[in-house]
Write a protein that holds these residues in place. Structure first.
Motif, PDB file in Angstrom:
ATOM      1  N   GLU B  38      50.598  46.439  63.520  1.00 18.43           N
ATOM      2  CA  GLU B  38      48.782  46.293  63.614  1.00 18.43           C
ATOM      3  C   GLU B  38      48.240  46.801  64.949  1.00 18.43           C
ATOM      4  OE1 GLU B  38      47.982  42.249  62.291  1.00 18.43           O
ATOM      5  OE2 GLU B  38      48.485  43.192  59.604  1.00 18.43           O
ATOM      6  N   GLU B  45      52.106  52.653  60.389  1.00 16.25           N
ATOM      7  CA  GLU B  45      52.127  51.863  59.293  1.00 16.25           C
ATOM      8  C   GLU B  45      52.882  51.338  57.948  1.00 16.25           C
ATOM      9  OE1 GLU B  45      48.305  51.721  57.778  1.00 16.25           O
ATOM     10  OE2 GLU B  45      47.126  51.087  59.609  1.00 16.25           O
ATOM     11  N   VAL B  48      51.424  52.342  51.028  1.00 10.30           N
ATOM     12  CA  VAL B  48      50.766  51.515  49.859  1.00 10.30           C
ATOM     13  C   VAL B  48      51.953  51.479  49.230  1.00 10.30           C
ATOM     14  CG1 VAL B  48      49.720  50.513  48.292  1.00 10.30           C
ATOM     15  CG2 VAL B  48      48.906  51.190  50.356  1.00 10.30           C
ATOM     16  N   THR B 102      45.450  50.318  45.346  1.00  6.83           N
ATOM     17  CA  THR B 102      45.986  48.881  45.430  1.00  6.83           C
ATOM     18  C   THR B 102      45.544  47.796  44.253  1.00  6.83           C
ATOM     19  OG1 THR B 102      43.213  48.328  46.502  1.00  6.83           O
ATOM     20  CG2 THR B 102      45.202  48.821  47.698  1.00  6.83           C
ATOM     21  N   PRO B 129      46.296  36.016  45.639  1.00  8.18           N
ATOM     22  CA  PRO B 129      47.105  36.733  45.803  1.00  8.18           C
ATOM     23  C   PRO B 129      48.180  37.318  45.850  1.00  8.18           C
ATOM     24  CG  PRO B 129      46.672  34.591  46.847  1.00  8.18           C
ATOM     25  CD  PRO B 129      46.182  34.327  45.900  1.00  8.18           C
ATOM     26  N   THR B 132      48.578  40.456  44.857  1.00  9.39           N
ATOM     27  CA  THR B 132      47.313  41.453  45.081  1.00  9.39           C
ATOM     28  C   THR B 132      47.406  42.034  46.305  1.00  9.39           C
ATOM     29  OG1 THR B 132      45.902  39.751  43.997  1.00  9.39           O
ATOM     30  CG2 THR B 132      44.523  41.450  45.593  1.00  9.39           C
ATOM     31  N   THR B 133      47.070  43.300  45.767  1.00  7.13           N
ATOM     32  CA  THR B 133      47.217  44.727  48.181  1.00  7.13           C
ATOM     33  C   THR B 133      45.942  44.839  48.373  1.00  7.13           C
ATOM     34  OG1 THR B 133      47.784  46.065  46.598  1.00  7.13           O
ATOM     35  CG2 THR B 133      49.730  45.136  46.992  1.00  7.13           C
ATOM     36  N   HIS B 134      44.777  44.122  47.278  1.00  6.47           N
ATOM     37  CA  HIS B 134      43.480  44.872  48.505  1.00  6.47           C
ATOM     38  C   HIS B 134      43.632  43.763  49.085  1.00  6.47           C
ATOM     39  CE1 HIS B 134      40.159  46.352  47.295  1.00  6.47           C
ATOM     40  NE2 HIS B 134      39.724  45.975  47.911  1.00  6.47           N
ATOM     41  N   PRO B 135      42.527  44.366  50.335  1.00  8.61           N
ATOM     42  CA  PRO B 135      42.597  43.226  51.422  1.00  8.61           C
ATOM     43  C   PRO B 135      41.467  42.677  51.461  1.00  8.61           C
ATOM     44  CG  PRO B 135      42.117  45.593  52.086  1.00  8.61           C
ATOM     45  CD  PRO B 135      42.213  45.436  50.754  1.00  8.61           C
ATOM     46  N   ASP B 136      41.856  41.035  51.902  1.00  5.87           N
ATOM     47  CA  ASP B 136      41.031  40.235  51.958  1.00  5.87           C
ATOM     48  C   ASP B 136      39.944  39.182  50.736  1.00  5.87           C
ATOM     49  OD1 ASP B 136      40.718  40.594  54.633  1.00  5.87           O
ATOM     50  OD2 ASP B 136      38.968  42.724  53.851  1.00  5.87           O
ATOM     51  N   SER B 193      55.113  45.358  52.258  1.00 11.25           N
ATOM     52  CA  SER B 193      54.903  45.124  53.692  1.00 11.25           C
ATOM     53  C   SER B 193      55.545  44.727  54.286  1.00 11.25           C
ATOM     54  CB  SER B 193      54.264  44.069  53.845  1.00 11.25           C
ATOM     55  OG  SER B 193      54.763  42.520  52.736  1.00 11.25           O
TER      56      SER B 193
END
Lengths: 394, 218
Positions: B38, B45, B48, B102, B129, B132-136, B193
């Motif tokens: 990051e 990166e 996905v 995502t 979570p 889940t790959t969608h952030p936040d 990841s």
């Protein structure tokens, strides 16, 4: 009895018997310039090669026998591991063969239009990556280290694109029977356009760096001439045949998929008297690959400009169960014509599968090509016929 | 004479090209010391959908054994038994695939519609979570999402068998991704990841991932 068997095994390991002043040297299997695990048995008179016998099989993984116990979809990841440098084209060649078998089945609707475009995009990008590797390692074999770094820098960009497209860097498993596995990720086409805009001028830079370099020319021009008749008699295809001056490319001559819709040329070798280049020498075989990268860029640009049609990416079918019959299908992989012969009995597994590898044919010409040349020329020949041992041994 | 001139000229031409490269930023990095994906812009990166290590969300697994069937190298071993009388049974969660590739794992109300219209509204409850790959998205959160962002929704399936063993031998795996494609509940995924890539172990046994959790089934 025991002594006999040891003697025969020894003979198997060393086939040649030297004359008084000659000696037999094993080159490989672990040698940086044999492009994998290839052992060459050389009978040398000083530095002159009297005989060079390639010994293969160090990477044999029983692909053909193994495939008889796997369903058609399960075979696709194993084709990745044949020619691991151009795995997309290997996937494609196998899927073309199965689709030809399936076409006898009225329920099989054929490959969707969008999938065909995605295949061409992936296949041509992989062709560039493969030729880049051939260019880079050939330079390194001959003694120029810089082109290797340049080639890998640009090949890395293609691998990153593939990583986004299918999630893997080398063994893609992307092209499937009846289509492809994934649709385009968002923004992918822009990335491809950015890459080819960056890459196209780089080819001229490579030519200035290596192709027209005096030292490189001295090592390759006029060395190990494989003329058209010899290439055909050995079954050598792809850049090796085109380097000998024969304009033969399955994408043009027997168009499969949607290659008949694109406008591109087939580069062939040329005689340049002032430089001494002859049809079918190492330099011409190498030069054809450099020119082919430009043509691949041309095809990719046409795919991007024309736009991809919408629609499904894989043909709807319940199970891959081709009707009974047999098929031999070939396609133009970066290293030549890749053929698959499949016998089906109507079940989910093939009864027999045979892969015709272009590298195997090219390698078989090595013995005749290298006779009477220097040891250093053998390195130049192996690099110029561009073999991948994973595909030779399967 | 022209031979010497040609030789020197073509070498100089190559030197000019390499000299130009000297003033451009470096394209390589010192991997084990610079692996922060990051902070350093120079490092790429992981995209996905990367095919990294396999992972199974056991509570959503219905033990259908499709993954073990499709695996070309037979690296997945599954053992299951019929539930005892009065055994607790449940349904797997929905997986909502968004258009930016995502996904969110959670539960939506009712059955997912056959065709997703842009003006539809979906409320995803009990977001997980894991997977889940969608952030936040924190654990157990409720997410509201409109239909124009949704690509497709995987339906819930009933868990029918007790899982005694779910072992994946990562030393055999060839990372083809076929098992994740056939999974009906999409509980078997490949990690896209950093931990999906860096998985070196000192002991071979640690690479045989054991997912079965007997405490789940009571």
């Amino acid at each position: 009895m025991l002594a006999q068997s040891t003697a025969s095994e020894e003979r198997k390991f060393l086939e040649l018997k030297p004359f008084s002043d000659e000696m037999v040297v094993s080159m490989g299997p672990q040698h940086p310039s044999t492009h994998g695990v290839l052992r060459l048995e050389l009978r040398l008179d000083g530095e002159i090669v009297r005989e060079a016998i390639p010994h293969i099989g160090y990477l044999h993984r029983c692909f053909e026998k193994h495939a008889e116990n796997l369903s058609y979809q399960q075979i696709v990841p194993f084709t990745d591991r044949m020619d691991y440098i151009a795995a997309m084209n290997q996937n494609w060649g196998f899927c073309l063969a199965v689709e030809e078998l399936m076409s006898a089945d009225p329920k099989f609707a054929g490959v969707p239009e969008r999938a065909e475009y995605l295949r061409v995009l992936a296949g041509e990008l992989n062709r560039i990556a493969s030729h880049l590797l051939a260019f880079g390692t050939y330079g390194m074999d001959i003694g120029a280290f810089t082109p290797f770094l340049y080639a890998f820098r640009d090949r890395e960009k293609i691998l990153l694109l593939f990583e986004k497209l299918c999630g893997a860097r080398l063994t893609y498993n992307y092209i499937r029977v009846g289509g492809v596995s994934r649709d385009l990720p968002p923004g992918f086409l822009d990335d491809v356009r950015e890459f080819i805009d960056y890459f196209e001028p780089k080819i001229d830079e490579y030519n200035a760096l290596l192709t027209n370099n005096k030292i490189f020319l001295e090592r390759t021009v006029g060395v190990a001439i494989m003329d058209e008749a010899m290439a055909i008699s050995y079954g050598a295809t792809g850049p090796n045949l085109r380097g000998a001056g024969r304009k033969w490319d399955l994408r043009k001559d027997e168009p499969y998929s949607i290659y008949d819709r694109f406008d591109f040329d087939i580069p062939v070798g040329e005689e340049i008297p002032e430089a001494g280049a002859v049809l079918g020498d190492c330099w011409n075989r190498y030069k054809v690959r450099m020119d082919e990268m430009k043509e691949s860029v041309k095809i990719i640009r046409q795919v991007l400009d024309g736009g991809l049609p919408d629609g499904p990416i894989v043909a709807a079918m319940k199970a891959i169960r081709p009707p009974a019959g047999e098929v031999f299908s070939r396609s133009e992989a970066p290293r030549g014509e890749l053929g698959f012969y499949i016998v089906s009995d109507g079940s989910v597994k093939p009864v027999r599968l045979k892969a015709k590898s272009p590298c195997f044919c090219a390698l078989s010409a090595l013995q005749e090509l290298s006779r009477g040349l220097m040891i250093a020329d053998i390195i130049a020949i192996i690099g110029s016929i561009d073999i991948v041992m994973g595909e030779v041994d399967r | 004479m022209s031979n010497i001139y040609n030789g020197v000229y073509s070498v100089l031409l190559g030197m000019v090209i390499t000299l130009r490269q000297l003033f451009k930023p470096s394209v390589t990095h010192q991997y084990p010391y610079e692996n922060d994906f990051e902070i350093n812009d120079n490092i790429r990166e992981i995209p996905v959908g990367f095919r990294g290590q396999l992972h199974n969300r056991v509570e959503d697994c219905i033990v259908c054994k499709k993954c073990a069937q499709i695996c070309p190298v037979d690296c997945i071993h599954i053992d299951a038994r019929k539930p005892e009388k009065g055994g607790k049974m449940w349904e797997s969660m929905n997986v909502v695939h968004l258009k930016d590739q995502t996904r969110i794992v959670g539960i939506i109300d009712g059955k997912p519609p056959k065709k997703i219209e842009p003006d539809m509204q979906f409320t995803i409850q009990h977001a997980n979570p894991e997977g889940t790959t969608h952030p936040d998205i924190p654990a157990g959160a409720t997410v509201k999402i409109s239909g124009d962002k949704v690509d497709r929704i995987i339906d819930r399936k009933k868990v029918v068998l007790f899982m005694d063993q779910f072992d994946i031998d990562m030393t055999l795996c060839l990372f083809c991704g076929l098992c994740t494609e056939v999974c009906p509940t999409e509980c078997l995924t490949m990690k896209d990841s950093l931990e999906g890539i860096e998985y070196s172990e000192f002991d071979r046994e640690n690479l045989i991932y054991k997912f079965a959790d007997p405490t789940l089934y009571k």
